[in-house]
Design an enzyme around this catalytic site. Structure first.
Site, PDB file in Angstrom:
ATOM      1  N   ALA A   4      -9.685  28.691 -60.297  1.00  0.00           N
ATOM      2  CA  ALA A   4      -9.034  29.902 -59.788  1.00  0.00           C
ATOM      3  C   ALA A   4      -9.871  30.583 -58.705  1.00  0.00           C
ATOM      4  O   ALA A   4     -11.015  30.955 -58.943  1.00  0.00           O
ATOM      5  CB  ALA A   4      -8.778  30.882 -60.925  1.00  0.00           C
ATOM      6  N   SER A  47     -16.314  24.122 -52.551  1.00  0.00           N
ATOM      7  CA  SER A  47     -15.678  23.784 -51.271  1.00  0.00           C
ATOM      8  C   SER A  47     -16.721  23.329 -50.273  1.00  0.00           C
ATOM      9  O   SER A  47     -17.865  23.813 -50.272  1.00  0.00           O
ATOM     10  CB  SER A  47     -14.952  25.017 -50.719  1.00  0.00           C
ATOM     11  OG  SER A  47     -14.525  24.794 -49.398  1.00  0.00           O
ATOM     12  N   TYR A  71     -15.060  33.303 -47.386  1.00  0.00           N
ATOM     13  CA  TYR A  71     -14.607  32.347 -48.394  1.00  0.00           C
ATOM     14  C   TYR A  71     -15.715  31.356 -48.742  1.00  0.00           C
ATOM     15  O   TYR A  71     -16.044  31.144 -49.917  1.00  0.00           O
ATOM     16  CB  TYR A  71     -13.371  31.598 -47.900  1.00  0.00           C
ATOM     17  CG  TYR A  71     -13.051  30.377 -48.736  1.00  0.00           C
ATOM     18  CD1 TYR A  71     -12.637  30.504 -50.054  1.00  0.00           C
ATOM     19  CD2 TYR A  71     -13.175  29.092 -48.199  1.00  0.00           C
ATOM     20  CE1 TYR A  71     -12.363  29.380 -50.827  1.00  0.00           C
ATOM     21  CE2 TYR A  71     -12.887  27.969 -48.962  1.00  0.00           C
ATOM     22  CZ  TYR A  71     -12.485  28.117 -50.274  1.00  0.00           C
ATOM     23  OH  TYR A  71     -12.218  26.999 -51.032  1.00  0.00           O
ATOM     24  N   LYS A  75     -18.088  30.814 -52.425  1.00  0.00           N
ATOM     25  CA  LYS A  75     -18.286  29.558 -53.152  1.00  0.00           C
ATOM     26  C   LYS A  75     -19.769  29.235 -53.288  1.00  0.00           C
ATOM     27  O   LYS A  75     -20.231  28.782 -54.347  1.00  0.00           O
ATOM     28  CB  LYS A  75     -17.551  28.418 -52.441  1.00  0.00           C
ATOM     29  CG  LYS A  75     -16.034  28.525 -52.486  1.00  0.00           C
ATOM     30  CD  LYS A  75     -15.510  28.375 -53.901  1.00  0.00           C
ATOM     31  CE  LYS A  75     -13.997  28.264 -53.928  1.00  0.00           C
ATOM     32  NZ  LYS A  75     -13.453  28.047 -55.289  1.00  0.00           N
ATOM     33  N   ASN A 100      -9.186  19.670 -48.663  1.00  0.00           N
ATOM     34  CA  ASN A 100      -7.752  19.885 -48.788  1.00  0.00           C
ATOM     35  C   ASN A 100      -7.137  18.991 -49.859  1.00  0.00           C
ATOM     36  O   ASN A 100      -6.954  17.793 -49.647  1.00  0.00           O
ATOM     37  CB  ASN A 100      -7.069  19.610 -47.439  1.00  0.00           C
ATOM     38  CG  ASN A 100      -7.528  20.573 -46.373  1.00  0.00           C
ATOM     39  OD1 ASN A 100      -7.094  21.709 -46.319  1.00  0.00           O
ATOM     40  ND2 ASN A 100      -8.437  20.110 -45.519  1.00  0.00           N
ATOM     41  N   HIS A 119      -1.014  25.541 -46.873  1.00  0.00           N
ATOM     42  CA  HIS A 119      -1.573  24.215 -46.669  1.00  0.00           C
ATOM     43  C   HIS A 119      -0.748  23.420 -45.663  1.00  0.00           C
ATOM     44  O   HIS A 119       0.484  23.488 -45.645  1.00  0.00           O
ATOM     45  CB  HIS A 119      -1.661  23.462 -47.994  1.00  0.00           C
ATOM     46  CG  HIS A 119      -2.704  24.004 -48.912  1.00  0.00           C
ATOM     47  ND1 HIS A 119      -2.981  23.460 -50.142  1.00  0.00           N
ATOM     48  CD2 HIS A 119      -3.560  25.051 -48.770  1.00  0.00           C
ATOM     49  CE1 HIS A 119      -3.948  24.135 -50.720  1.00  0.00           C
ATOM     50  NE2 HIS A 119      -4.312  25.108 -49.904  1.00  0.00           N
ATOM     51  N   LEU A 120      -1.449  22.636 -44.855  1.00  0.00           N
ATOM     52  CA  LEU A 120      -0.814  21.985 -43.719  1.00  0.00           C
ATOM     53  C   LEU A 120       0.280  21.006 -44.119  1.00  0.00           C
ATOM     54  O   LEU A 120       1.398  21.057 -43.596  1.00  0.00           O
ATOM     55  CB  LEU A 120      -1.867  21.268 -42.870  1.00  0.00           C
ATOM     56  CG  LEU A 120      -1.331  20.491 -41.661  1.00  0.00           C
ATOM     57  CD1 LEU A 120      -0.630  21.417 -40.679  1.00  0.00           C
ATOM     58  CD2 LEU A 120      -2.454  19.715 -40.971  1.00  0.00           C
ATOM     59  N   ARG A 151      -9.775  17.427 -40.677  1.00  0.00           N
ATOM     60  CA  ARG A 151     -10.082  17.763 -42.060  1.00  0.00           C
ATOM     61  C   ARG A 151      -9.949  16.527 -42.953  1.00  0.00           C
ATOM     62  O   ARG A 151      -9.308  15.545 -42.607  1.00  0.00           O
ATOM     63  CB  ARG A 151      -9.124  18.852 -42.582  1.00  0.00           C
ATOM     64  CG  ARG A 151      -9.270  20.202 -41.891  1.00  0.00           C
ATOM     65  CD  ARG A 151     -10.583  20.870 -42.252  1.00  0.00           C
ATOM     66  NE  ARG A 151     -10.697  22.200 -41.676  1.00  0.00           N
ATOM     67  CZ  ARG A 151     -11.265  22.474 -40.501  1.00  0.00           C
ATOM     68  NH1 ARG A 151     -11.730  21.478 -39.760  1.00  0.00           N
ATOM     69  NH2 ARG A 151     -11.361  23.706 -40.066  1.00  0.00           N
ATOM     70  N   ARG A 212      -7.915  30.204 -35.652  1.00  0.00           N
ATOM     71  CA  ARG A 212      -8.184  31.159 -36.717  1.00  0.00           C
ATOM     72  C   ARG A 212      -9.689  31.374 -36.806  1.00  0.00           C
ATOM     73  O   ARG A 212     -10.465  30.414 -36.801  1.00  0.00           O
ATOM     74  CB  ARG A 212      -7.647  30.647 -38.055  1.00  0.00           C
ATOM     75  CG  ARG A 212      -6.144  30.557 -38.109  1.00  0.00           C
ATOM     76  CD  ARG A 212      -5.655  30.018 -39.429  1.00  0.00           C
ATOM     77  NE  ARG A 212      -6.112  28.651 -39.645  1.00  0.00           N
ATOM     78  CZ  ARG A 212      -5.630  27.851 -40.595  1.00  0.00           C
ATOM     79  NH1 ARG A 212      -4.689  28.285 -41.405  1.00  0.00           N
ATOM     80  NH2 ARG A 212      -6.084  26.616 -40.733  1.00  0.00           N
ATOM     81  N   GLY A 214     -13.262  31.638 -38.067  1.00  0.00           N
ATOM     82  CA  GLY A 214     -13.939  31.024 -39.201  1.00  0.00           C
ATOM     83  C   GLY A 214     -13.592  29.574 -39.432  1.00  0.00           C
ATOM     84  O   GLY A 214     -14.087  28.958 -40.383  1.00  0.00           O
ATOM     85  N   ASP A 215     -12.759  28.971 -38.579  1.00  0.00           N
ATOM     86  CA  ASP A 215     -12.364  27.569 -38.736  1.00  0.00           C
ATOM     87  C   ASP A 215     -13.299  26.644 -37.958  1.00  0.00           C
ATOM     88  O   ASP A 215     -13.313  26.668 -36.726  1.00  0.00           O
ATOM     89  CB  ASP A 215     -10.941  27.356 -38.219  1.00  0.00           C
ATOM     90  CG  ASP A 215      -9.902  27.397 -39.319  1.00  0.00           C
ATOM     91  OD1 ASP A 215     -10.290  27.446 -40.491  1.00  0.00           O
ATOM     92  OD2 ASP A 215      -8.704  27.368 -38.993  1.00  0.00           O
TER      93      ASP A 215
END
Length: 257
Positions: A4, A47, A71, A75, A100, A119-120, A151, A212, A214-215
């Protein structure tokens, strides 16, 4: 097994409080409850975002850990907390760092559907099935062969097997460990769109959107360590296969596949 968390990179940049409260503070509540009740084995869905912008790819466990968004930091903080709980309380853990999760149960009993979907692969297939008009491609100016992000996509069945092997290792008395999970191949956003068109036989409209925040451009994990130590081997590593099962899930009961 702790799955979660909130997972949207862009949202974590815009609303970090939400991510630190849920991903960190709530995990501390869980760990403390486990400690109070003598539960000593913990498997954490971490992650590859903990590594930040890759210095090299594929990313192995020795790669520097410098997350570039809240994010990823949440983690990493939990992984560090787990290491401290191991030293202090003997709570053993396995951190599984993946990217992913994709695909669906081959028997089409379980699949991926979120409210709000981010999600893509599900988004792309929603365009193919007519539930969406188009897919947004966030950035076509990356330094990759087709200028879109790359990815790692791992079929959910392969993730299940990794968690099962991790559980077996902890129950047999192994020490705490962190493993990177990857299928051995990275796929770009455009490659996912192209593969989905081939699987579905339908044109998938896309629109160009800004990057975006942070990508990273490329995130691909090296899974050699878990393969060597736990014998994990992905069974569904082909992108078309992953998309095929996701398409069966998307169209179950509505189209003949």
């Amino acid at each position: 097994m702790h799955f979660a968390s909130f997972i949207q990179v862009g949202e974590s940049v815009q609303n970090p409080d939400k991510y630190y409260q849920n991903n960190v503070a709530n995990t501390l509540v869980l760990l403390d409850a486990m400690q109070a009740h003598g539960v000593k084995n913990f498997i954490f869905s971490s992650s590859a975002a903990i590594f930040g912008e890759p210095r090299y790819t594929p990313i192995d466990e020795r790669h520097p850990q410098q997350p570039i968004n809240p994010y990823g930091r949440t983690k990493l903080i939990v992984e560090q907390v787990q290491a401290d709980y191991d030293k202090a309380y003997g709570m053993k853990s396995v951190c599984l760092r993946y990217l992913n999760a994709a695909g669906a149960d081959p028997e089409v009993q379980l699949g991926e559907r979120h409210d709000l979907e981010t999600h893509l692969i599900p988004l792309v297939l929603q365009v193919a099935s007519g539930r969406r008009k188009n897919i947004s491609v966030f950035g076509r100016d990356y330094g990759t062969p087709d200028v879109t992000c790359i990815r790692d996509y791992i079929h959910v069945q392969d993730l299940c097997s990794a968690h099962w092997l991790a559980l077996q290792s902890l129950m047999s008395g192994s020490d705490s460990q962190a493993y990177n999970l990857g299928n051995g191949n990275g796929f770009s956003v455009q490659e996912v769109i192209d593969a989905a068109e081939q699987v579905t036989g339908r044109k998938i409209a896309s629109v160009n959107s800004p990057r975006r925040e942070g990508d990273p451009a490329v995130l691909v994990a090296d899974s050699a360590l878990i393969r060597e130590r736990l014998g994990w081997t992905p069974q569904y590593s082909d992108l078309s296969t992953i998309i095929k099962y996701a398409w069966k899930w998307e169209t179950r009961g509505t189209l003949e596949i």
